[in-house]
Design a protein around this motif. Sequence first.
Motif, PDB file in Angstrom:
ATOM      1  N   ALA A 103      -2.333  -7.762  97.361  1.00  0.00           N
ATOM      2  CA  ALA A 103      -2.744  -7.706  98.761  1.00  0.00           C
ATOM      3  C   ALA A 103      -3.954  -8.597  99.012  1.00  0.00           C
ATOM      4  CB  ALA A 103      -3.059  -6.263  99.156  1.00  0.00           C
ATOM      5  N   VAL A 104      -4.723  -8.880  97.963  1.00  0.00           N
ATOM      6  CA  VAL A 104      -5.874  -9.787  98.057  1.00  0.00           C
ATOM      7  C   VAL A 104      -5.447 -11.215  97.785  1.00  0.00           C
ATOM      8  CG1 VAL A 104      -8.149 -10.328  97.102  1.00  0.00           C
ATOM      9  CG2 VAL A 104      -7.441  -7.931  97.381  1.00  0.00           C
ATOM     10  N   THR A 145      -9.704  -1.787  93.031  1.00  0.00           N
ATOM     11  CA  THR A 145      -9.047  -3.092  93.021  1.00  0.00           C
ATOM     12  C   THR A 145     -10.021  -4.101  92.442  1.00  0.00           C
ATOM     13  OG1 THR A 145      -7.766  -2.556  95.007  1.00  0.00           O
ATOM     14  CG2 THR A 145      -7.967  -4.890  94.428  1.00  0.00           C
ATOM     15  N   ALA A 205       1.538 -11.314  92.859  1.00  0.00           N
ATOM     16  CA  ALA A 205       2.737 -10.471  92.883  1.00  0.00           C
ATOM     17  C   ALA A 205       3.807 -10.974  91.932  1.00  0.00           C
ATOM     18  CB  ALA A 205       3.287 -10.383  94.302  1.00  0.00           C
ATOM     19  N   PRO A 217      -1.843 -12.959  97.184  1.00  0.00           N
ATOM     20  CA  PRO A 217      -0.383 -12.767  97.131  1.00  0.00           C
ATOM     21  C   PRO A 217       0.290 -13.421  95.930  1.00  0.00           C
ATOM     22  CG  PRO A 217      -1.077 -13.220  99.368  1.00  0.00           C
ATOM     23  CD  PRO A 217      -2.296 -13.415  98.512  1.00  0.00           C
ATOM     24  N   ARG A 271       0.188  -4.339  92.982  1.00  0.00           N
ATOM     25  CA  ARG A 271       0.346  -4.349  94.434  1.00  0.00           C
ATOM     26  C   ARG A 271      -1.005  -4.451  95.148  1.00  0.00           C
ATOM     27  NH1 ARG A 271       4.369  -0.435  93.476  1.00  0.00           N
ATOM     28  NH2 ARG A 271       2.896   1.258  93.984  1.00  0.00           N
ATOM     29  N   ARG A 272      -1.981  -3.669  94.687  1.00  0.00           N
ATOM     30  CA  ARG A 272      -3.302  -3.706  95.322  1.00  0.00           C
ATOM     31  C   ARG A 272      -3.931  -5.089  95.181  1.00  0.00           C
ATOM     32  NH1 ARG A 272      -3.888   1.343  92.748  1.00  0.00           N
ATOM     33  NH2 ARG A 272      -5.430   0.545  91.258  1.00  0.00           N
ATOM     34  N   CYS A 273      -3.799  -5.671  94.006  1.00  0.00           N
ATOM     35  CA  CYS A 273      -4.401  -6.986  93.779  1.00  0.00           C
ATOM     36  C   CYS A 273      -3.653  -8.085  94.534  1.00  0.00           C
ATOM     37  CB  CYS A 273      -4.440  -7.283  92.287  1.00  0.00           C
ATOM     38  SG  CYS A 273      -5.548  -6.182  91.368  1.00  0.00           S
ATOM     39  N   ASP A 291      -8.394  -9.803 104.076  1.00  0.00           N
ATOM     40  CA  ASP A 291      -8.046  -8.948 105.215  1.00  0.00           C
ATOM     41  C   ASP A 291      -8.244  -7.481 104.837  1.00  0.00           C
ATOM     42  OD1 ASP A 291      -7.368 -11.172 106.640  1.00  0.00           O
ATOM     43  OD2 ASP A 291      -5.203 -10.985 106.291  1.00  0.00           O
ATOM     44  N   GLY A 292      -8.811  -6.735 105.777  1.00  0.00           N
ATOM     45  CA  GLY A 292      -9.023  -5.319 105.548  1.00  0.00           C
ATOM     46  C   GLY A 292     -10.412  -4.965 105.057  1.00  0.00           C
TER      47      GLY A 292
END
Length: 325
Positions: A253-254, A215, A259, A256, A249-251, A117-118
Motif C-alpha cells: 500500500a506504500v 508497517t 506486491a 505498490p 499487503r500493508r507494505c 497516501d493515508g
Amino acid sequence: MESDVIVVGGGVVGLTTAVVLAESAQRVRVWSREAAAHTTSAVAGGLCWPYRIQPEAQVVAWSLHSFHVLSELAERPEETGVRLVTGTMADAGGWQPRAWTEGVPGLRAARAEELPDGYETGLHARVPLIDLRAYLPYLEQRLIAAGGVLERREVTSLDEAGRDAPFVVNCTGLGARELVPDLDVRPVQGQLVVVENPGIDQWFVAADAGASESTYILPQSYGVVLGGTAREGVWDRTPDPATAAAIVRRCAAVHPRLAEAPVLEHRVGLRPSRSVVRIEVERLPGGALCVHNYGHGGAGITVAWGCAEEAAWWVVAGGEAGAAR
C-alpha cells in the motif's frame, strides 16, 4: 586464559559490551550457546530508532550515543554493514520523544510529498541502517582483535560464570527469564518478510508503540525487509503464511511494486521485552560481581553502544566503588 570479565550472551548487546570492555584493556570472554548468526539479533530489520523500550530518558541517551557510534561505522559500510539511509517515520503513534527528535542531526518534519497516501504527518531523517549479516561478524572480529575470546557453551547459572572471572555481565536477553530468573522478561514476537528490491532506496516505518501490527520497509543490501508484528507473550518462531501475506499487503500500500516482488525469506524473532531495561549490579552467591544488561525489547541494536558503555563502567570502576556515583 585468565579473564577479568565473562560476558554471557553473544547477540548484539553481548558482543557490543564485550567489545567496549576488551577495548578498555579488560580480558574478556563471551559465553554464548549460539553463534551470533543464530541469535535474535540476526533476525532484526536493523533500523536505528528506539522502539518498544523503556525508560524514556535513559533510552534516549543510550540511543543517541549509539547513533553517533553507528554513524562513524557507516563511513566503512563494506566492513561494518552500517549505512546512513534516508527515510520517513510516519504518524502511527511511534515512539518520538523530543530529546530524540532534537538530538538526531537533520531530523525534520516530513513534507506532504514525502508521505504515502493515508499519512498526514511524519518525521524525515537520515539514520543508520544495519545489515546484521555483516555487522555481527564485524563485532566478533573487532572483539577478537582486541584480545577477546568467543566460546560456545551452555550456561546453567550466572554463578557458573562467576567461578571463572571476578566480573560477569549478563546479556542473555530472553534467556534472563530463566537464568536470573526474571519473570518480567517476556517475548514479543516479530515476523518479517524479505523480498527482492524493486528499486526502493529509502526506509519507511509506521509503528504504533503498542500495536500488534506495524508497517516498515527497510532496503538492505540483500533485499527489502518488510514488517511486521509485535505480539506480546508469543513464543512461536514459526512463520505464519497469513501474517506474511498481510505484511506484504500493508507494505505494498506504500510501495505498490512490492506486491509482486519475489519473496526471498521469512523470519520470526522474539524480542526480549521487559517493563524497563535492566542495567544493575548484584553480588553472585560465589562472590563475583554481576552487571545485568538485558530487557532491550525492540531496540537492542539502537541502544547497544550506550548500554554497553554504562554496563562496562561498572566493571572498569570496580562495581561497588561506583555505587556512590
